[in-house]
Enzyme design. Sequence first.
Site, PDB file in Angstrom:
ATOM      1  N   THR A 296      47.843  31.714  46.961  1.00 14.13           N
ATOM      2  CA  THR A 296      46.657  31.313  47.721  1.00 14.13           C
ATOM      3  C   THR A 296      46.882  29.929  48.292  1.00 14.13           C
ATOM      4  OG1 THR A 296      45.606  30.373  45.747  1.00 14.13           O
ATOM      5  CG2 THR A 296      45.050  32.657  46.313  1.00 14.13           C
TER       6      THR A 296
ATOM      7  N   ASN B  67      45.505  26.675  49.174  1.00 15.41           N
ATOM      8  CA  ASN B  67      44.288  25.920  48.835  1.00 15.41           C
ATOM      9  C   ASN B  67      43.953  24.941  49.941  1.00 15.41           C
ATOM     10  OD1 ASN B  67      45.273  27.129  46.367  1.00 15.41           O
ATOM     11  ND2 ASN B  67      43.881  25.759  45.264  1.00 15.41           N
TER      12      ASN B  67
ATOM     13  N   GLU C  91      40.410  28.680  48.052  1.00 15.53           N
ATOM     14  CA  GLU C  91      41.782  29.170  48.203  1.00 15.53           C
ATOM     15  C   GLU C  91      41.825  30.480  48.957  1.00 15.53           C
ATOM     16  OE1 GLU C  91      43.396  30.453  44.426  1.00 15.53           O
ATOM     17  OE2 GLU C  91      41.810  29.393  43.392  1.00 15.53           O
TER      18      GLU C  91
HETATM   19  P1  ADP Z   1      48.871  26.455  44.561  1.00 20.00           P
HETATM   20  O1  ADP Z   1      48.147  26.529  43.270  1.00 20.00           O
HETATM   21  O2  ADP Z   1      49.600  25.177  44.763  1.00 20.00           O
HETATM   22  O3  ADP Z   1      47.979  26.805  45.711  1.00 20.00           O
HETATM   23  P2  ADP Z   1      49.988  29.139  44.739  1.00 20.00           P
HETATM   24  O4  ADP Z   1      50.802  29.782  43.660  1.00 20.00           O
HETATM   25  O5  ADP Z   1      48.589  29.611  44.948  1.00 20.00           O
HETATM   26  O6  ADP Z   1      50.018  27.581  44.469  1.00 20.00           O
HETATM   27  O7  ADP Z   1      50.848  29.290  46.051  1.00 20.00           O
HETATM   28  C1  ADP Z   1      50.275  28.894  47.253  1.00 20.00           C
HETATM   29  C2  ADP Z   1      51.273  28.522  48.320  1.00 20.00           C
HETATM   30  O8  ADP Z   1      52.133  29.633  48.622  1.00 20.00           O
HETATM   31  C3  ADP Z   1      50.529  28.228  49.599  1.00 20.00           C
HETATM   32  O9  ADP Z   1      50.132  26.857  49.673  1.00 20.00           O
HETATM   33  C4  ADP Z   1      51.540  28.573  50.660  1.00 20.00           C
HETATM   34  O10 ADP Z   1      52.359  27.443  50.925  1.00 20.00           O
HETATM   35  C5  ADP Z   1      52.406  29.666  50.012  1.00 20.00           C
HETATM   36  N1  ADP Z   1      52.152  31.042  50.466  1.00 20.00           N
HETATM   37  C6  ADP Z   1      53.139  31.946  50.678  1.00 20.00           C
HETATM   38  N2  ADP Z   1      52.657  33.115  51.063  1.00 20.00           N
HETATM   39  C7  ADP Z   1      51.296  32.995  51.104  1.00 20.00           C
HETATM   40  C8  ADP Z   1      50.227  33.909  51.451  1.00 20.00           C
HETATM   41  N3  ADP Z   1      50.490  35.179  51.813  1.00 20.00           N
HETATM   42  N4  ADP Z   1      48.947  33.440  51.383  1.00 20.00           N
HETATM   43  C9  ADP Z   1      48.709  32.171  51.007  1.00 20.00           C
HETATM   44  N5  ADP Z   1      49.670  31.272  50.662  1.00 20.00           N
HETATM   45  C10 ADP Z   1      50.964  31.664  50.717  1.00 20.00           C
HETATM   46  N1  RBF Z   2      39.125  33.969  39.891  1.00 19.04           N
HETATM   47  C1  RBF Z   2      38.181  34.285  38.969  1.00 19.04           C
HETATM   48  O1  RBF Z   2      38.129  33.658  37.916  1.00 19.04           O
HETATM   49  N2  RBF Z   2      37.263  35.290  39.192  1.00 19.04           N
HETATM   50  C2  RBF Z   2      37.276  36.028  40.335  1.00 19.04           C
HETATM   51  O2  RBF Z   2      36.425  36.910  40.492  1.00 19.04           O
HETATM   52  C3  RBF Z   2      38.283  35.733  41.314  1.00 19.04           C
HETATM   53  N3  RBF Z   2      38.366  36.454  42.459  1.00 19.04           N
HETATM   54  C4  RBF Z   2      39.324  36.149  43.394  1.00 19.04           C
HETATM   55  C5  RBF Z   2      39.395  36.888  44.577  1.00 19.04           C
HETATM   56  C6  RBF Z   2      40.348  36.595  45.554  1.00 19.04           C
HETATM   57  C7  RBF Z   2      40.388  37.418  46.806  1.00 19.04           C
HETATM   58  C8  RBF Z   2      41.282  35.543  45.317  1.00 19.04           C
HETATM   59  C9  RBF Z   2      42.325  35.226  46.328  1.00 19.04           C
HETATM   60  C10 RBF Z   2      41.221  34.814  44.143  1.00 19.04           C
HETATM   61  C11 RBF Z   2      40.248  35.103  43.170  1.00 19.04           C
HETATM   62  N4  RBF Z   2      40.160  34.374  41.984  1.00 19.04           N
HETATM   63  C12 RBF Z   2      39.195  34.677  41.047  1.00 19.04           C
HETATM   64  C13 RBF Z   2      40.923  33.138  41.820  1.00 19.04           C
HETATM   65  C14 RBF Z   2      42.197  33.270  41.030  1.00 19.04           C
HETATM   66  O3  RBF Z   2      41.887  33.057  39.687  1.00 19.04           O
HETATM   67  C15 RBF Z   2      43.103  32.180  41.601  1.00 19.04           C
HETATM   68  O4  RBF Z   2      43.545  32.581  42.871  1.00 19.04           O
HETATM   69  C16 RBF Z   2      44.250  31.826  40.726  1.00 19.04           C
HETATM   70  O5  RBF Z   2      43.774  31.191  39.583  1.00 19.04           O
HETATM   71  C17 RBF Z   2      45.243  30.901  41.433  1.00 19.04           C
HETATM   72  O6  RBF Z   2      44.668  29.689  41.800  1.00 19.04           O
HETATM   73 MG    MG Z   3      46.676  28.467  45.471  1.00 19.59          MG
END
Ligand code: ADP
Ligand code: RBF
Ligand code: MG
Length: 182
Positions: free
Chosen positions: A30, A32, A115
């Site tokens: 995701t 952020n 995110e």
């Molecule tokens: P963080 O907790 O730092 O956000 P994540 O594990 O959620 O780490 O990874 C997020 C990063 O991965 C994003 O900031 C982006 O650079 C990269 N990324 C790669 N593919 C995707 C995608 N399909 N959607 C969102 N972020 C992506």
């Molecule tokens: N986290 C939760 O604790 N509860 C949720 O219902 C939840 N729904 C999510 C739905 C989507 C589409 C996404 C992208 C994330 C969601 N998350 C939820 C957040 C998830 O815990 C988080 O992406 C990870 O912790 C990484 O930051």
């Molecule tokens: Mg993220």
Amino acid sequence: MPPQAPYPVFISSHVIGGFGRGSAELGIPTANIPPEALMASAMPKGQTGIYFGLSKITGTYGTLVRHKAAAEGAPPSNEIVKSTKAIATADATVLPMVMSLGWNPFYQNKEPSAEIHIVHKFQEQFYGADIKIAVLGYIRPESNFVSVEALIEEIMNDIRIGKETLALEGYREIAADAFWES
Ligand code: ADP
Ligand code: RBF
Ligand code: MG
């Protein structure tokens, strides 16, 4: 039927570091963004939960350096260095996204996060890049889950709902909005 007010909500922001859990624990990365970017927008005030819409990554990006969190449960303080690489053309397009806005009850975060999971396979991570989003609708409130697997399954369902709605008349047109070019 087009999205109902206040949607579409158009927001321009940039990608920051989070907890680093999305890819590692869920296999669902995701991007952020600062939650303030949403608070300053036309988004419904105080409505945490899961949304869907479109997004586009543009500009240049760099490498994320993670520093230790200042306190238990606080997000690590991150730094983006060398934001000089341009996003590949194939990745800089308008794509479907699902967005989680709130406290992640499953992980009991102490600070709110915003995110965005983009439904696309990117060539690389893009920390520091510019991100434009059009929020087009609300899917559900955040919930807690018995397992990581159950959370992943629910996110997969969110992606399905988002993609189905984006294919409808009134939603499809938004991918061609002038907002994406500005
Ligand atoms: P963080 O907790 O730092 O956000 P994540 O594990 O959620 O780490 O990874 C997020 C990063 O991965 C994003 O900031 C982006 O650079 C990269 N990324 C790669 N593919 C995707 C995608 N399909 N959607 C969102 N972020 C992506
Ligand atoms: N986290 C939760 O604790 N509860 C949720 O219902 C939840 N729904 C999510 C739905 C989507 C589409 C996404 C992208 C994330 C969601 N998350 C939820 C957040 C998830 O815990 C988080 O992406 C990870 O912790 C990484 O930051
Ligand atoms: Mg993220």
